[in-house]
Design a protein around this motif. Structure first.
Motif, short mmCIF file in Angstrom:
data_model
loop_
_atom_site.label_atom_id
_atom_site.label_comp_id
_atom_site.label_asym_id
_atom_site.label_seq_id
_atom_site.Cartn_x
_atom_site.Cartn_y
_atom_site.Cartn_z
N GLY A 292 0.78 -1.30 0.10
CA GLY A 292 0.01 0.04 -0.30
C GLY A 292 0.88 1.23 0.06
N LEU A 293 2.08 1.18 -0.45
CA LEU A 293 2.83 2.62 -0.40
C LEU A 293 3.22 3.15 -1.56
CD1 LEU A 293 5.74 0.86 2.02
CD2 LEU A 293 3.81 2.27 2.67
N ILE A 294 2.92 2.45 -2.70
CA ILE A 294 3.09 3.17 -4.13
C ILE A 294 2.01 2.60 -5.04
CG2 ILE A 294 5.47 3.84 -3.84
CD1 ILE A 294 6.16 1.65 -5.74
N SER A 295 2.02 3.24 -6.33
CA SER A 295 1.19 2.70 -7.28
C SER A 295 1.57 1.18 -7.75
CB SER A 295 1.09 3.66 -8.28
OG SER A 295 0.42 3.10 -9.54
N GLN A 296 0.60 0.33 -7.96
CA GLN A 296 0.78 -0.85 -8.38
C GLN A 296 1.28 -0.85 -9.89
OE1 GLN A 296 -1.95 -4.92 -9.18
NE2 GLN A 296 -2.03 -4.28 -7.01
N VAL A 297 0.34 -0.04 -10.61
CA VAL A 297 0.57 0.16 -12.06
C VAL A 297 2.13 0.85 -12.37
CG1 VAL A 297 -0.31 1.54 -13.78
CG2 VAL A 297 -1.83 0.79 -12.59
N ALA A 298 2.61 1.60 -11.64
CA ALA A 298 3.88 1.89 -11.73
C ALA A 298 4.96 0.78 -11.56
CB ALA A 298 4.30 3.09 -10.77
#
Length: 391
Positions: A292-298
Motif C-alpha cells: 500500500g505504499l506506491i502505485s501498483q501500475v507504476a
C-alpha cells in the motif's frame, strides 16, 4: 524468405521488434486522442483498449521474444537438431494468427479467438520439450513449467473474455507478466555474469570476476516462480508484498556481485546489467505497492518496460550479432536504444505516481521513447536478419 525462416531468432526477433513499434504506436495514438479531449468510440478488438494493450505486450511482444530465444538457445544447450524451416514458418504463423485474432476480436466469436490465440505457446513448448529430452537438466526443464504458467495466464484472460468466469483478466495478466519476469530471472541470472566474466577474461582480467552464490540464486529463482502462483492462488496482499520484496532484494544482491562498473564502456554488456537492475527495482516496487505504499501500475510498468523490454532488447541484439557471425559490439544507435527503454520505464512509472497532468505527459513520453528504441532496433538489425550468416 528462406533465410528469414531458417533460424528461430530471425523471424521472431524481427516480429518482436516490429510488433513493439506497431502496438505501442496504436496505444500511443489512442492515448493522445483522449489526452487532448478527443474520443474514440470503437476499436476492432473486444476488450477495453488498456486491456488489449496489456495483453498484447505480455503475450504478443514477450511471446515473440521468447519464441526466438528458445528456438535458438535450446538446441545449443542440448545438442539437439534445430527446428526446420517448415516448423519455424508454422509456429510464427500461429503467433501472428493470435495477434490478428485478438485485434479483430470485436468481430469474431470469443471462443474462436481463444483457440487461435492459445495455440502458439503449446506448439512452441512441445518443440522445446522434444529438444530438452536429448539432455534433460532440471535447470532447463523448468522453462516448460514457466511457459505453462504464461499460457495459463493467457487462458485465464480468455476465460473471462468468453464469459466462462467472472474474474480472469487481471489475475491472468499478472500471472503472465510475472511468469515472463521469472524467465528473465533465470536467463538473465545465467547470461549476465557469464558474458561479463567471458569478456573480462578475454581482456586479461584474472581477479574480481563476477561471482554467483548458489543459495542466493536458488532464493532468487524460487521466489520469482512462487510469486505469480501466490498472487493467483493465495491473494494475500501482505504476503505478496513481502515475497516481492524478497524477490527484488535477491536479484539486487545477485547483481551486486557481477562487476557492473567494469562494463560501463561496453553497451552490449551494461545493457544486460541495466535490464537486470530494472528487474530488481520492479520487484521491489511491486512489493511496496502490495503493502500500500506506491502505485501498483507504476511497479508493473517498471517490470514490463524496464525489465522485460530492456532485457529482451539486450538479449535479442546480442544474439543477432553472435549468430550472424558479427563482432559483439553494439552500434551507438543500439546503445542509445538501451538507455531509451530504461528512460521509458521511469517516465511511465512516474506517470502513475504523480498527478493527472504529469500522467499524460509521462505516459506519452514513455511510449515515444519505446517506439524510438525499437525503431532503431528494427532499422539496424533488419538487414542482418534477412541476410545469411557470414562464414
Amino acid at each position: 524468405m528462406r533465410t528469414l525462416f531458417g533460424d528461430g531468432f530471425r523471424v521472431f526477433f524481427l516480429a518482436a521488434g516490429l510488433f513493439a513499434v506497431f502496438s505501442i504506436a496504436l496505444w500511443e495514438g489512442w492515448l493522445a486522442v483522449h489526452a487532448t479531449g478527443g474520443l474514440i468510440i470503437s476499436m476492432p478488438f473486444a476488450p477495453a483498449p488498456h486491456l488489449w494493450h496489456a495483453h498484447e505486450m505480455i503475450f504478443g511482444y514477450a511471446g515473440a521474444a521468447m519464441g526466438g530465444f528458445f528456438l535458438t538457445a535450446v538446441p545449443n544447450w542440448t545438442g539437439a537438431k534445430a527446428a526446420r524451416h517448415a516448423f519455424i514458418l508454422a509456429v510464427s504463423g500461429l503467433w501472428l494468427a493470435g495477434r490478428l485474432a485478438v485485434w479483430w476480436s470485436g468481430h469474431i466469436d470469443p471462443f474462436i479467438v481463444a483457440v487461435i490465440d492459445l495455440a502458439f505457446l503449446p506448439v512452441l513448448a512441445a518443440k522445446i520439450a522434444t529438444q530438452l529430452v536429448k539432455r534433460p537438466k532440471p535447470q532447463n526443464l523448468m522453462f516448460l513449467v514457466l511457459l505453462t504458467m504464461i499460457w495459463s495466464g493467457n487462458l485465464l484472460v480468455h476465460l473471462e473474455w468468453t464469459g466462462l468466469i467472472a474474474d480472469g483478466v487481471e489475475p491472468g495478466l499478472h500471472l503472465g507478466l510475472l511468469a515472463v519476469t521469472a524467465v528473465i530471472v533465470v536467463i538473465g541470472g545465467r547470461v549476465t555474469p557469464a558474458f561479463t566474466r567471458n569478456a573480462m577474461t578475454r581482456a586479461g582480467v584474472e581477479e574480481n570476476l563476477p561471482q554467483s552464490f548458489q543459495p542466493l540464486d536458488a532464493t532468487a529463482i524460487a521466489s520469482a516462480i512462487l510469486l505469480p502462483l501466490l498472487l493467483v492462488f493465495v491473494p494475500s496482499e501482505s504476503a505478496i508484498g513481502v515475497l516481492a520484496i524478497v524477490t527484488g532484494l535477491s536479484q539486487a544482491l545477485r547483481l551486486a556481485g557481477w562487476r557492473t562498473l567494469w562494463c560501463l564502456d561496453k553497451p552490449i554488456l551494461w545493457s544486460l546489467h541495466l535490464g537486470f537492475a530494472m528487474l530488481a527495482a520492479g520487484y521491489l516496487a511491486l512489493g511496496l505497492a502490495y503493502l500500500g505504499l506506491i502505485s501498483q501500475v507504476a511497479a508493473l510498468h517498471l517490470l514490463g518496460i524496464g525489465a522485460v523490454g530492456g532485457m529482451t532488447l539486450a538479449v535479442m541484439s546480442r544474439a543477432i550479432l553472435g549468430h550472424a557471425g558479427l563482432p559483439l559490439t553494439a552500434p551507438r544507435s543500439v546503445a542509445l536504444a538501451y538507455g531509451l527503454i530504461a528512460a521509458a520505464a521511469i517516465f511511465r512509472a512516474s506517470g502513475s505516481i504523480a498527478g493527472l497532468d504529469w500522467y499524460n505527459i509521462a505516459t506519452l513520453t514513455s511510449g515515444a521513447l519505446w517506439i524510438i528504441a525499437f525503431a532503431i532496433f528494427v532499422s539496424v538489425f533488419f538487414p542482418i536478419l534477412i541476410t545469411p550468416r557470414k562464414l
